[in-house]
Design a protein around this motif. Structure first.
Motif, PDB file in Angstrom:
ATOM      1  N   LYS A 328      -6.266  17.620 -13.653  1.00 26.13           N
ATOM      2  CA  LYS A 328      -5.743  16.470 -12.923  1.00 26.13           C
ATOM      3  C   LYS A 328      -4.665  15.771 -13.750  1.00 26.13           C
ATOM      4  CE  LYS A 328     -10.002  15.573 -10.382  1.00 26.13           C
ATOM      5  NZ  LYS A 328     -11.049  14.580 -10.076  1.00 26.13           N
ATOM      6  N   ARG A 329      -3.682  15.254 -13.054  1.00 33.79           N
ATOM      7  CA  ARG A 329      -2.596  14.547 -13.713  1.00 33.79           C
ATOM      8  C   ARG A 329      -2.462  13.159 -13.107  1.00 33.79           C
ATOM      9  NH1 ARG A 329      -1.503  16.941 -18.472  1.00 33.79           N
ATOM     10  NH2 ARG A 329      -1.440  19.210 -18.221  1.00 33.79           N
ATOM     11  N   VAL A 330      -2.110  12.198 -13.965  1.00 34.30           N
ATOM     12  CA  VAL A 330      -1.884  10.823 -13.520  1.00 34.30           C
ATOM     13  C   VAL A 330      -0.450  10.460 -13.869  1.00 34.30           C
ATOM     14  CG1 VAL A 330      -2.561   8.408 -13.745  1.00 34.30           C
ATOM     15  CG2 VAL A 330      -4.297  10.203 -13.840  1.00 34.30           C
ATOM     16  N   PHE A 331       0.284  10.000 -12.858  1.00 33.67           N
ATOM     17  CA  PHE A 331       1.675   9.615 -13.059  1.00 33.67           C
ATOM     18  C   PHE A 331       1.800   8.098 -12.883  1.00 33.67           C
ATOM     19  CE2 PHE A 331       1.661  13.939 -11.466  1.00 33.67           C
ATOM     20  CZ  PHE A 331       2.472  14.590 -12.383  1.00 33.67           C
ATOM     21  N   SER A 332       2.613   7.486 -13.716  1.00 34.31           N
ATOM     22  CA  SER A 332       2.888   6.050 -13.622  1.00 34.31           C
ATOM     23  C   SER A 332       4.356   5.871 -13.329  1.00 34.31           C
ATOM     24  CB  SER A 332       2.516   5.343 -14.927  1.00 34.31           C
ATOM     25  OG  SER A 332       2.896   3.996 -14.873  1.00 34.31           O
ATOM     26  N   VAL A 333       4.631   5.224 -12.208  1.00 32.22           N
ATOM     27  CA  VAL A 333       6.014   4.944 -11.811  1.00 32.22           C
ATOM     28  C   VAL A 333       6.167   3.423 -11.776  1.00 32.22           C
ATOM     29  CG1 VAL A 333       7.788   5.238 -10.071  1.00 32.22           C
ATOM     30  CG2 VAL A 333       6.085   7.041 -10.440  1.00 32.22           C
ATOM     31  N   THR A 334       7.118   2.909 -12.510  1.00 31.75           N
ATOM     32  CA  THR A 334       7.300   1.455 -12.572  1.00 31.75           C
ATOM     33  C   THR A 334       8.772   1.124 -12.684  1.00 31.75           C
ATOM     34  OG1 THR A 334       6.656  -0.555 -13.737  1.00 31.75           O
ATOM     35  CG2 THR A 334       7.112   1.379 -15.074  1.00 31.75           C
ATOM     36  N   SER A 335       9.087  -0.145 -12.493  1.00 32.44           N
ATOM     37  CA  SER A 335      10.473  -0.589 -12.543  1.00 32.44           C
ATOM     38  C   SER A 335      10.514  -2.017 -13.070  1.00 32.44           C
ATOM     39  CB  SER A 335      11.103  -0.532 -11.156  1.00 32.44           C
ATOM     40  OG  SER A 335      12.390  -1.126 -11.185  1.00 32.44           O
ATOM     41  N   PRO A 336      11.490  -2.322 -13.925  1.00 31.73           N
ATOM     42  CA  PRO A 336      11.602  -3.700 -14.429  1.00 31.73           C
ATOM     43  C   PRO A 336      12.297  -4.634 -13.461  1.00 31.73           C
ATOM     44  CG  PRO A 336      13.288  -2.357 -15.426  1.00 31.73           C
ATOM     45  CD  PRO A 336      12.463  -1.423 -14.589  1.00 31.73           C
ATOM     46  N   GLY A 337      12.920  -4.101 -12.443  1.00 27.58           N
ATOM     47  CA  GLY A 337      13.667  -4.940 -11.521  1.00 27.58           C
ATOM     48  C   GLY A 337      12.778  -5.615 -10.510  1.00 27.58           C
ATOM     49  N   MET A 338      13.170  -6.815 -10.083  1.00 28.11           N
ATOM     50  CA  MET A 338      12.398  -7.554  -9.093  1.00 28.11           C
ATOM     51  C   MET A 338      12.611  -6.944  -7.711  1.00 28.11           C
ATOM     52  SD  MET A 338      13.068 -11.477 -10.318  1.00 28.11           S
ATOM     53  CE  MET A 338      12.069 -12.077  -8.973  1.00 28.11           C
ATOM     54  N   GLU A 340      11.513  -4.121  -6.568  1.00 31.27           N
ATOM     55  CA  GLU A 340      11.563  -2.669  -6.533  1.00 31.27           C
ATOM     56  C   GLU A 340      10.180  -2.043  -6.490  1.00 31.27           C
ATOM     57  OE1 GLU A 340      13.911  -1.412  -9.800  1.00 31.27           O
ATOM     58  OE2 GLU A 340      15.775  -2.223  -8.995  1.00 31.27           O
ATOM     59  N   GLY A 341       9.156  -2.821  -6.639  1.00 35.12           N
ATOM     60  CA  GLY A 341       7.801  -2.306  -6.537  1.00 35.12           C
ATOM     61  C   GLY A 341       7.289  -1.776  -7.859  1.00 35.12           C
ATOM     62  N   LYS A 342       5.999  -1.863  -8.022  1.00 31.72           N
ATOM     63  CA  LYS A 342       5.332  -1.367  -9.224  1.00 31.72           C
ATOM     64  C   LYS A 342       4.192  -0.464  -8.798  1.00 31.72           C
ATOM     65  CE  LYS A 342       7.774  -4.158 -11.821  1.00 31.72           C
ATOM     66  NZ  LYS A 342       8.656  -4.607 -10.734  1.00 31.72           N
ATOM     67  N   THR A 343       4.042   0.694  -9.442  1.00 29.69           N
ATOM     68  CA  THR A 343       2.989   1.647  -9.086  1.00 29.69           C
ATOM     69  C   THR A 343       2.194   2.000 -10.336  1.00 29.69           C
ATOM     70  OG1 THR A 343       4.389   2.546  -7.348  1.00 29.69           O
ATOM     71  CG2 THR A 343       2.478   3.862  -8.025  1.00 29.69           C
TER      72      THR A 343
END
Length: 343
Positions: A328-338, A340-343
């Motif tokens: 199993k793999r876990v991916f983290s997708v994030t963004s510093p911009g307002m 743009e959403g955080k995952t």
């Protein structure tokens, strides 16, 4: 005075006083020295007595007069005891001439202390009795009047005692031969004039110093010149120091801001925080979208050769290779911009 003393010695043949004459002269001088400061003390006591008596009288407080106090039988008895004991103590002191007190003197001093305390208590009772006045201020002044009366009585008794002792020795001195008395008088004159001469010499020196201070022999050796260049302020030095301090302050401020900044600036910081076991698949730069396209956010489709498209492709490949294994793999997708959403 010295010439008169020398001429008298030559004409009379008497070079010095006999032991008895010298002893009597020393004793008279001893008691005279003790009596001199008492005159000032008596004057001060009289002034204090008159002040407090008039103050109480002006406020309607009646107190016993000084003569009435002296006529009191108990005060008369205490004064007689005080004079007798003080006379004996003074004679002991004159004989020993400062060599220390013997047992008898200690007894006399203790008895004199008790007598003076009893005298003070009696004067307090007569001058400032309880209930004399209900005014606290006037009552305190009555106590001060009693103290001034006590000091006046004791000082007068001391002066009277010393005068009587001096008269006793003076009477003995008068029984000496005329030539010895004359020699004694001349020696006293020499001592008095010598003391006066020394004092006048001191005054003369003080006058000379004062004259020198007023009109001294001072001359100008080198005239003072005004400097054309001001010594202060040194503007160049001030500017240089200000520049150095400003630069140092700027560097320190930049270092402080850098130390307090906890944001993630680049991929290296993320790798350092994530550790070696957590790979970074990639990052997407801030993009300027082409609003003329139907779907501006499809960067790979709209401009497949752009830098942004290449970043998307790199991330896609990393994800593809990273999922080949069955784990199993876990991916983290994030963004510093307002927004743009955080995952």
């Amino acid at each position: 005075a010295a010439d008169a003393l020398g001429n008298f010695r030559e004409s009379s043949g008497i070079i010095q006083l006999s032991d008895k004459s010298k002893l009597l002269s020393d004793k008279i001088a001893f008691f005279q020295l003790r009596r001199e400061p008492l005159a000032l003390q008596l004057n001060e006591s009289n002034n204090n007595y008159e002040y407090y008596r008039m103050l109480l009288a002006s406020n309607g407080v009646e107190v016993s007069t000084y003569d009435e106090l002296l006529a009191d039988p108990e005060i008369e008895q205490l004064l007689r005891a005080f004079k007798d004991k003080s006379r004996e103590s003074a004679l002991y002191e004159a004989i020993q001439n400062g060599s220390g007190q013997n047992q008898r003197q200690f007894v006399l001093e203790s008895s004199i202390s008790q007598t003076t305390k009893a005298l003070l208590d009696r004067i307090m009772l007569l001058v400032a009795p309880k209930g004399l006045t209900t005014d606290t201020y006037l009552a305190l002044n009555a106590i001060e009047l009693a103290k001034a009366t006590y000091e006046r009585v004791l000082t007068e008794a001391d002066i009277e005692l010393l005068l009587s002792i001096e008269d006793t020795y003076a009477e003995e001195l008068s029984q000496l031969p005329v030539l010895e008395r004359r020699l004694l008088d001349l020696q006293r004159d020499v001592q008095v004039y010598e003391t006066l001469r020394l004092r006048l010499m001191e005054l003369l020196e003080e006058v000379k110093i004062a004259e020198a201070a007023i009109a001294g022999s001072v001359r100008v050796v080198d005239a003072a010149k005004v400097n054309s260049i001001p010594v202060s302020p040194n503007r160049m030095l001030i500017v240089a120091v200000a520049v150095l301090l400003g630069a140092a302050f700027g560097v320190l401020l930049a270092l402080l801001v850098e130390m307090l900044d906890v944001t993630l600036k680049d991929e290296g910081v993320i790798k350092k925080l994530a550790g070696p076991n957590i790979p970074i698949l990639g990052w997407i730069p801030l993009m300027n979208l082409d609003r003329t396209k139907p779907i501006p956010s499809l960067v790979v489709y709209n401009n497949p050769l752009s830098f942004e498209a290449e970043r998307y492709k790199l991330i896609a490949n990393n994800i593809s290779f990273g999922t080949l294994r069955k784990t199993k793999r876990v991916f983290s997708v994030t963004s510093p911009g307002m927004g743009e959403g955080k995952t």
